[in-house]
Design an enzyme around this catalytic site. Sequence first.
Site, short mmCIF file in Angstrom:
data_model
loop_
_atom_site.label_atom_id
_atom_site.label_comp_id
_atom_site.label_asym_id
_atom_site.label_seq_id
_atom_site.Cartn_x
_atom_site.Cartn_y
_atom_site.Cartn_z
N ASP A 6 65.97 95.49 57.68
CA ASP A 6 66.72 94.24 57.73
C ASP A 6 67.69 94.31 56.55
OD1 ASP A 6 67.34 91.46 58.33
OD2 ASP A 6 66.14 90.96 56.57
N ASP A 8 69.71 91.24 54.75
CA ASP A 8 69.65 90.16 53.76
C ASP A 8 68.22 89.93 53.29
OD1 ASP A 8 72.37 89.88 54.15
OD2 ASP A 8 72.15 88.27 55.62
#
Length: 182
Positions: A6, A8
């Site tokens: 991922d 952020d």
Amino acid sequence: MLIILDRDGVINQYDGNYICSADEWIPIPGSIEAIARLCNAGHRIAIATNQSGIARGYYDIDALDAMHEKLEQLVEAQGGCIDFIAHCPHHPDDHCACRKPLTGMLDQIRDHFHLDSLQGAFMVGDSRKDLEAGLAEDCRPVLVLTGNGVDTAYHLETRPLPDVRQFDNLAAFADWVISTNL
């Protein structure tokens, strides 16, 4: 081995507010070096990132591309490489197939690498959505305690998911992967 990250809260700092420009995109200390070390140990790196800020009008695809260009340049300067980036630009109400916890971005990654499945790949995230998407594609789920990770870990105590490994940050995960020769 394929490692899906991922963005952020895993690679860059994230406090819940939208990151709308390359100037606002600030790596978590050690994350860029961790990606490069994983690459140098022979791992392939892909990113799967929900980016509903595009649908909400906070930034456009050019701003997202600039953020990703910054990320790629920083990783390359450390001797690593991001092999593929998949993003979901949709609003949660759009009911698309790509927004995590659905698996559309992971399907894009699987297809990009010409794989039959993602079984055994790592899915590294800071939210339950990341872990659920990874589990749905037979990835090995990894929670990092950066970004939303501490809150996610707290909620996993009452609503657990199977076989979730937990690390303080991406650098600690990279240390573990490299030291165990996975």
